[in-house]
Motif scaffolding. Structure first.
Motif, PDB file in Angstrom:
ATOM      1  N   UNK A   1       0.786  -1.205   0.106  1.00 59.89           N
ATOM      2  CA  UNK A   1      -0.058   0.060   0.048  1.00 59.89           C
ATOM      3  C   UNK A   1       1.029   1.295   0.074  1.00 59.89           C
ATOM      4  N   UNK A   2       0.680   2.178  -1.009  1.00 56.01           N
ATOM      5  CA  UNK A   2       1.721   3.299  -0.906  1.00 56.01           C
ATOM      6  C   UNK A   2       1.293   4.145   0.058  1.00 56.01           C
ATOM      7  N   UNK A   3       2.114   5.256   0.623  1.00 51.14           N
ATOM      8  CA  UNK A   3       2.141   5.995   1.548  1.00 51.14           C
ATOM      9  C   UNK A   3       1.090   6.692   1.275  1.00 51.14           C
ATOM     10  N   UNK A   4       0.893   7.397   0.163  1.00 54.13           N
ATOM     11  CA  UNK A   4      -0.064   8.359  -0.354  1.00 54.13           C
ATOM     12  C   UNK A   4      -1.651   7.822  -0.357  1.00 54.13           C
ATOM     13  N   UNK A   5      -1.796   6.492  -0.347  1.00 55.57           N
ATOM     14  CA  UNK A   5      -3.009   5.822  -0.437  1.00 55.57           C
ATOM     15  C   UNK A   5      -3.488   5.739   1.231  1.00 55.57           C
ATOM     16  N   UNK A   6      -2.481   5.257   1.915  1.00 52.35           N
ATOM     17  CA  UNK A   6      -2.889   5.056   3.411  1.00 52.35           C
ATOM     18  C   UNK A   6      -2.863   6.163   3.928  1.00 52.35           C
ATOM     19  N   UNK A   7      -2.263   7.245   3.872  1.00 55.99           N
ATOM     20  CA  UNK A   7      -2.478   8.709   4.074  1.00 55.99           C
ATOM     21  C   UNK A   7      -3.712   9.102   4.051  1.00 55.99           C
ATOM     22  N   UNK A   8      -4.498   9.139   2.582  1.00 58.56           N
ATOM     23  CA  UNK A   8      -5.751   9.550   2.199  1.00 58.56           C
ATOM     24  C   UNK A   8      -6.756   8.613   2.862  1.00 58.56           C
ATOM     25  N   UNK A   9      -6.525   7.268   3.111  1.00 55.06           N
ATOM     26  CA  UNK A   9      -7.462   6.581   3.678  1.00 55.06           C
ATOM     27  C   UNK A   9      -7.622   6.834   5.199  1.00 55.06           C
ATOM     28  N   UNK A  10      -6.530   7.401   5.844  1.00 53.51           N
ATOM     29  CA  UNK A  10      -6.510   7.962   7.406  1.00 53.51           C
ATOM     30  C   UNK A  10      -7.397   9.347   7.402  1.00 53.51           C
ATOM     31  N   UNK A  11      -7.111   9.996   6.366  1.00 49.38           N
ATOM     32  CA  UNK A  11      -7.883  11.189   6.211  1.00 49.38           C
ATOM     33  C   UNK A  11      -9.391  11.056   6.075  1.00 49.38           C
ATOM     34  N   UNK A  12      -9.647  10.234   5.119  1.00 51.17           N
ATOM     35  CA  UNK A  12     -11.117   9.891   5.049  1.00 51.17           C
ATOM     36  C   UNK A  12     -11.658   9.262   6.133  1.00 51.17           C
ATOM     37  N   UNK A  13     -11.071   8.361   7.009  1.00 53.20           N
ATOM     38  CA  UNK A  13     -11.563   7.703   8.207  1.00 53.20           C
ATOM     39  C   UNK A  13     -11.793   8.824   9.360  1.00 53.20           C
ATOM     40  N   UNK A  14     -10.736   9.569   9.553  1.00 55.48           N
ATOM     41  CA  UNK A  14     -11.060  10.671  10.360  1.00 55.48           C
ATOM     42  C   UNK A  14     -12.220  11.689   9.955  1.00 55.48           C
ATOM     43  N   UNK A  15     -12.342  11.832   8.778  1.00 54.61           N
ATOM     44  CA  UNK A  15     -13.355  12.708   8.367  1.00 54.61           C
ATOM     45  C   UNK A  15     -14.800  12.023   8.584  1.00 54.61           C
TER      46      UNK A  15
END
Length: 48
Positions: A1-15
């Motif tokens: 899993x690329x870093x940018x993808x996991x970062x986006x996933x975490x952002x969506x989860x927090x949102x």
């Protein structure tokens, strides 16, 4: 899993968590304020 993808996933989860919890917190606060107003009203009637 690329870093940018996991970062986006975490952002969506927090949102999602933010959207789910904020209305509950807001409802809880308004409920507390309503109760406080009722208590104040009862106290002012008791003392007058």
């Amino acid at each position: 899993m690329p870093w940018s993808y996991s970062y986006t996933y975490i952002g969506i989860l927090c949102h999602d968590i933010y959207i789910l919890t904020i209305p509950k917190v807001h409802m809880g606060l308004s409920d507390v304020i309503t109760r406080l107003k009722r208590i104040q009203k009862c106290n002012s009637q008791a003392y007058s």
